[in-house]
Design an enzyme around this catalytic site. Structure first.
Site, PDB file in Angstrom:
ATOM      1  N   ILE B 157       0.838  -1.200   0.000  1.00 58.65           N
ATOM      2  CA  ILE B 157       0.000   0.000   0.000  1.00 58.65           C
ATOM      3  C   ILE B 157       0.874   1.252   0.000  1.00 58.65           C
ATOM      4  O   ILE B 157       1.603   1.531   0.959  1.00 58.65           O
ATOM      5  CB  ILE B 157      -0.940   0.002   1.219  1.00 58.65           C
ATOM      6  CG1 ILE B 157      -1.721  -1.320   1.276  1.00 58.65           C
ATOM      7  CG2 ILE B 157      -1.894   1.200   1.167  1.00 58.65           C
ATOM      8  CD1 ILE B 157      -2.494  -1.684   0.000  1.00 58.65           C
ATOM      9  N   GLU B 364      -0.909  -2.221 -10.805  1.00 56.78           N
ATOM     10  CA  GLU B 364      -2.096  -1.855 -11.581  1.00 56.78           C
ATOM     11  C   GLU B 364      -2.273  -2.771 -12.777  1.00 56.78           C
ATOM     12  O   GLU B 364      -2.683  -2.366 -13.851  1.00 56.78           O
ATOM     13  CB  GLU B 364      -2.042  -0.365 -11.981  1.00 56.78           C
ATOM     14  CG  GLU B 364      -2.018   0.495 -10.719  1.00 56.78           C
ATOM     15  CD  GLU B 364      -2.255   1.971 -10.950  1.00 56.78           C
ATOM     16  OE1 GLU B 364      -3.074   2.325 -11.818  1.00 56.78           O
ATOM     17  OE2 GLU B 364      -1.612   2.759 -10.231  1.00 56.78           O
ATOM     18  N   THR B 366      -0.126  -6.531 -13.902  1.00 55.54           N
ATOM     19  CA  THR B 366       1.181  -6.909 -14.452  1.00 55.54           C
ATOM     20  C   THR B 366       1.077  -6.923 -15.971  1.00 55.54           C
ATOM     21  O   THR B 366      -0.024  -6.962 -16.536  1.00 55.54           O
ATOM     22  CB  THR B 366       1.569  -8.327 -14.013  1.00 55.54           C
ATOM     23  OG1 THR B 366       0.556  -9.238 -14.473  1.00 55.54           O
ATOM     24  CG2 THR B 366       1.711  -8.436 -12.512  1.00 55.54           C
TER      25      THR B 366
END
Lengths: 380, 380, 383
Positions: B157, B364, B366
């Site tokens: 994160i 976002e 691979t």
């Protein structure tokens, strides 16, 4: 034709693997990589077990084996950990020059302690960022009586802060190019460490020499031989770097395989996705090719018929394969591959450092082309 | 159709470059080395109206279009990808869903302060067992009184340890795989929310990355995005599309930085008696880099323009992300190999470009996932 | 460990090269492409006299008891010379299954004839879908009192039009198991067999062969029923590696031709080889060649010495298929436009490379094999 290891070679491989897989602790590897410190106790242990200098003659503390067995050892070590393996493989660079061109006295004084794990040796040849470019060297060592007085700068010296001795290339006004074994504790030597992004257990640094006194007994061979020494050293190093590349690629591959077989996404193991299987198959093929090129080069070296062009091909392909395999292995790990806790993260950084040892693609191709087309074939 | 940025857009590029060079550049070396995000930049850039670029003016945002956002992203990533990552989450994943699906209350409480840099946002979807397989997340948000109780673990994160709020994805109805997900805004002080640890990474060192835990973390209903249970992943569709397009700008930015570095190096470095830039092989490489960057830039801005016209499909966005994140690899790699030893120095930005650029094939979606999205977009 | 040839093997290589240089110059290759038969009986006889056809057979069958390694040396030289004709199909696709699966009577009936150069053989392996999977074979061999009747259609059968016999795998049971396949030696002159030429990029002649109730006597079944699958699996590595050897020889020749051309062709007042990037292209080819050599020779050695080799064979073919493609592409780039014309011979090698890439499985096919051998479960097994 015979594409298999002899029983003796299999023994060496097994012993090296047992040692490396048994002793190279993953947490220790992470810690040493982060702090930039060498694996001291593993170095001592490796020496005790005879892995350091496995190819030195027995009378100088080695096992009397060939460079092939050295290659097998390095491959096994780097497979278990790229950082520790590489560090253990590079504790004695420069010994090659003494082994081939040095006197018996020099071999006793320098090579035996290296095999014992008591001392480290390195080389100081290059004066620019480009390790192979020897075209503008300016380090001189003036002979006065029984001593040389060394002045100049050497750059990107491996183990600069750790090595006890440096095989140094310099020019004596009358003798020509020579190599001198310079002891680190001599007055007038300054070491400037440089922090690296990969192979952090092998610290780098720039050396500068100001009127450093070196005894005549520390000159290797005769005057005018310096470049021949460098060439020989680069050949052996090139081969051993190829072994580092091979082992590192294998280690990255093994870890990626392991991950692919147990990581589940979308209800399936990664290894069940065709794209991943093909990636792994690709990697396996590339490693196999690099392996046989390296083994062939090493075999030819031990048989006394080393082919420069083939060695360049080996180095180039080993470097290419290394970077490609480690990159794909990291990709298979996904986000995890980017996190420092995973071994593959430092395999990636170490791969780029090993790559530099092997020479760039362009340089190796120039070397190959020179042999194919002649030394002056490029016209402006 | 346009092939050039207009005067206004070019001025904007000039303006943001000046601001970033003034405010961001001086911080890069220190914060990369400390592996910490310079949180003061949120207020600084907020004051320059350079946060949450596409947030409409009615919420205090700059109200810019996607093309302009890409210009700013490219310029920021040219200076530092890690810092760019934190800034982009602020204006992207953390706040976009609030803008589109949050109540006016939520926009006032989180979006507008984020625009001003007074609150730092994060976004939490990925979990240890759910990377590419977003539907495989296990965090639950079960009804409790007038709100929901969140339980679960999130990883990778961005802005995790520094955020004031985090937009979290969790299952309100675990039985409905993929569709039973909702997005919630959790505040840093909410009981039950904790930062487990900060993650060290291969690159993007100045980007703050963490593991977060939700342990019976109560969130009032008002902080759920939208009125209905379910449909959370669908709410992310536009944001994901937008983020994938932005990756084009990120890759172009770091590619541009690497290219500028290597051009300068090639001009001033001499090897084998001539400037590197005169070597034909090097010229070929530089030509290919220039070509790649042109293509990446064109793809990115065309994609951004399509987005602004409301015409960009997910396939379009995936094509931009895949093409750009893959193309940049060769650029950052060749920059390293040309520089050889000096490329390994920690104080040389090229190793940072390599490690930072490496990430782009992973988040976002691979590269492998992008392939599948594009194939699906072909109706296969 | 030893990577080179011994003295005997070196002599074999040199003599083979000398022979083919005389007997199979490039003009002969072009002539055979135009020729309907695509094969020269006088040359065939000479090859038989050199002992090539019978190289793998025991002496009692007219052979010389050589190894696959020996054969691989000859195959490399044949690839280099782009030798046209049914040598590969006769010796490997015909000779090997008979040697491995036939009883004494069958071996005596066929092997001496092959060794003498009196019998031309081929195999009809692929069916309409073009796959090599034994599971997908649909041709049927229906038993009769004194033999079988074959029904089916096969594609890409090399030299079917001049073969004396076609080995045909067919299903003797209506099941989806590979042990339901049998190998039949079919008389190529059977009336109810239809042989149609295919226009192909391959330099070899390829045919579409339909078997309509073609009679095969009982004693032309190789071994027993249900053994066909195993026999194909046994000849497979030899065929795949054999193809790699041919490709290796051809790649070597392309490399030499291109380096030569680069040194002769002049532009901007100097030979092409005076430009760094052209030199680098040549270095690229040299690298791909050396890599192909080690990976192919490893597979040759393993197959020749009876070591397990499934993975290594697949690796060799996966690599070689790609490498030849790259070498041919680079060569074309150096030759420029003229390389595209029939003025230069490069196009022949390009076609050979393409055909070689695809026959006996392309890169993806073999990568899948490698993946399976590394214990990565696939969704569906190919065999």
């Amino acid at each position: 034709m015979d594409f298999q290891l002899s029983d003796e070679q299999k023994d060496v491989q097994r012993a090296a693997r047992e040692f490396a897989q048994g002793e190279f602790d993953p947490d220790l590897a992470l810690e040493l990589d982060q702090s930039g410190k060498p694996p001291e106790s593993l170095w001592k242990k490796a020496a005790q077990l005879g892995f350091i200098g496995i190819h030195y003659p027995e009378e100088f503390g080695g096992q009397g084996m060939g460079l092939f067995e050295s290659v097998l050892t390095i491959e096994a070590f780097c497979s278990a950990d790229s950082g520790i393996g590489s560090a253990l493989s590079m504790v004695d660079i420069g010994a090659e020059v003494i082994l081939k061109f040095g006197s018996k006295d020099q071999k006793e004084r320098f090579v035996i302690p290296l095999a014992k794990g008591a001392k480290r040796m390195s080389i100081a040849f290059a004066e620019s960022e480009d390790g192979q470019d020897l075209s503008s060297l300016s380090t001189v060592s003036e002979r006065r009586g029984n001593e040389y007085f060394l002045c100049g700068e050497k750059r990107f010296v491996l183990n600069a802060t750790l090595a006890d001795w440096f095989v140094t290339l310099c020019k004596e006004p009358k003798e020509g190019w020579i190599t001198l074994i310079v002891e680190r504790d001599r007055e007038g030597i300054n070491i400037h460490p440089i922090e690296k992004m990969g192979l952090r257990m092998i610290p780098f640094g720039d050396l500068d020499f100001r009127e450093v006194r070196v005894d005549i007994e520390n000159r290797i061979g005769n005057g005018g031989e310096g470049m021949a020494h460098v060439h020989h050293c680069h050949q052996v190093m090139g081969l051993r770097s190829a072994a580092q590349a091979l082992g590192t690629a294998q280690g990255a591959f093994d870890r990626a395989m392991g991950h692919a077989k147990q990581r589940i996404q979308f209800g399936k193991k990664l290894s069940q996705f065709q794209a991943i299987r093909h990636k792994l198959a690709d990697m396996a093929v590339d490693i196999e090719v690099a392996r046989w090129l390296t083994y062939k080069s090493a075999t030819e070296y031990d048989q006394g018929k080393m082919d420069s062009k083939f060695l360049s091909i080996t180095q180039l392909e080993a470097g290419r394969t290394l970077v490609r395999v480690v990159d794909e292995a990291l990709q298979i790990f996904g986000g995890y591959g980017y996190i420092a806790e995973q071994a593959i993260e430092h395999y990636f950084r170490d791969a780029w450092a090993i790559r530099v040892e092997l020479g760039t693609e362009e340089e190796e191709k120039d070397a190959i082309a020179k042999i194919m087309f002649g030394p002056d074939s490029i016209k402006k | 159709m346009f092939y050039e940025l207009n005067d206004e857009q070019n001025s904007f590029r000039k303006k943001v470059r000046e601001i970033y060079e003034r405010e961001v550049s001086p911080l890069v070396e220190e914060y990369e080395r400390k592996e910490t995000f310079p949180v003061q930049l949120f207020r600084i850039l907020g004051a320059e109206h350079l946060l949450c670029l596409r947030c409409p003016k009615e919420y205090g945002g700059p109200g810019l279009d996607k093309v302009s956002e890409c210009i700013a992203v490219e310029e920021l990533n040219r200076i530092c990808v890690g810092i760019g990552a934190g800034i982009m989450v602020q204006g992207g994943l953390a706040t976009d869903p609030i803008l589109h699906f949050g109540s006016e209350e939520l926009k006032k409480k989180y979006l507008s302060p984020a625009v001003r840099g007074e609150k730092i946002g994060a976004f939490a979807l990925t979990e240890p067992d759910a990377g590419s397989d977003a539907s495989g997340i296990r965090t639950t948000a079960l009804k409790q009184g007038k709100g929901y109780r969140l339980n679960g673990l999130k990883t990778f994160i961005t802005n995790g340890t520094i955020c004031d709020f985090v937009t979290v994805a969790a299952y309100t109805d675990p039985a409905r795989r993929g569709t039973g997900i909702n997005l919630f805004v959790v505040e840093r002080d909410d009981p039950g929310f904790s930062v487990i640890k900060k993650l060290r990474k291969l690159g993007n060192h100045s980007s703050d990355t963490a593991e977060l835990a939700f342990d019976d973390c109560y969130v009032p209903k008002e902080r759920m995005l939208g009125e209905e249970e379910g449909g959370g992943l669908g709410q992310l569709e536009e944001t994901l599309k937008s983020g994938r397009l932005t990756y084009g700008a990120r890759s172009t930015g770091v590619g541009q930085a690497a290219f500028e570095a290597i051009l300068s190096y090639a001009k001033k470095t001499r090897r084998q008696g001539q400037p590197l830039s005169k070597s034909q092989a090097i010229r070929f490489i530089l030509a290919e880099m220039a070509m790649s960057i042109e293509a990446m830039r064109y793809m990115t801005y065309r994609g951004a323009w399509l987005f602004d016209q409301g015409l960009a499909s997910m396939k379009d966005a995936s094509i931009v992300k895949l093409f750009c994140s893959e193309s940049v690899q060769s650029i950052v790699q060749k920059t390293m190999t040309i520089q050889k030893n000096s490329g390994l120095r920690m104080d040389n930005p090229v190793q940072r470009f390599l490690c930072d650029g490496r990430l782009s094939k992973i988040p976002e979606g691979t590269s492998e996932i992008q392939h599948l999205v594009i194939a699906a977009g072909l109706g296969l | 460990m030893e990577f080179g040839l011994n003295q005997e093997q070196t002599i074999l290589k040199n003599e083979t090269r000398r022979f083919l240089k005389n007997e199979c110059p490039i003009d002969f290759v072009k002539e055979m492409i135009e020729d309907e038969k695509g094969h020269s009986p006088p040359l065939w006889k000479k090859m038989a006299e050199l002992g090539w056809m019978g190289l793998l057979f025991e002496e009692k069958y007219g052979g010389i008891g050589g190894t696959f390694l020996d054969l691989s040396i000859i195959l490399e030289e044949m690839g280099r010379a782009l030798l046209p004709g049914p040598f590969f199909s006769t010796v490997i696709l015909g000779g090997v299954p008979i040697t491995q699966g036939g009883d004494e009577e069958l071996k005596q009936r066929f092997l001496p004839g092959i060794a003498k150069g009196d019998i031309i053989m081929t195999m009809a392996l692929t069916e309409m879908e073009g796959s090599y999977a034994i599971d997908e074979i649909k041709s049927i061999g229906e038993p009769r009192s004194d033999g079988y009747v074959l029904r089916g259609r096969k594609m890409f059968v090399p030299y079917a039009h001049i073969a004396d016999y076609i080995i045909c795998p067919a299903r003797t049971y209506q099941q989806g198991h590979s042990n339901g396949i049998s190998l039949f030696i079919v008389d190529a002159k059977s009336e109810t067999m239809n042989i149609i030429p295919l226009i192909s990029l391959d330099l070899q002649k390829q045919f579409d062969v339909t078997f309509t109730d073609v009679y095969v006597p009982q004693n032309n079944l190789i071994g027993e029923e249900k053994q066909g699958g195993k026999l194909i699996q046994n000849v497979w590595p030899i065929a795949v590696v054999g193809r790699c050897c041919e490709m290796l020889g051809a790649m070597q020749r392309v490399f030499e031709m291109t380096v030569d051309y680069a040194q002769k062709r002049r532009q901007f007042g100097r030979p092409l080889s005076a430009f760094q990037v052209i030199q680098h292209y040549c270095a690229d080819m040299a690298i791909d060649l050396e890599c192909s050599k080690v990976i192919t020779h490893q597979a040759v050695w393993r197959v020749s010495n009876g070591h397990p080799s499934t993975k290594e064979v697949a690796m060799a073919k996966a690599w070689s298929s790609d490498a030849f493609k790259k070498i041919a592409t680079t060569a074309h780039q150096i030759y420029g436009a003229i390389g595209f014309t029939k003025d230069q011979d490069l196009y022949l090698y390009f076609r050979f490379a393409k055909a070689g890439e695809i026959t006996f499985g392309d890169t993806n096919f073999h990568k899948e094999v490698v993946a399976r051998e590394m214990d990565l479960q696939g969704v569906k097994a190919l065999r």
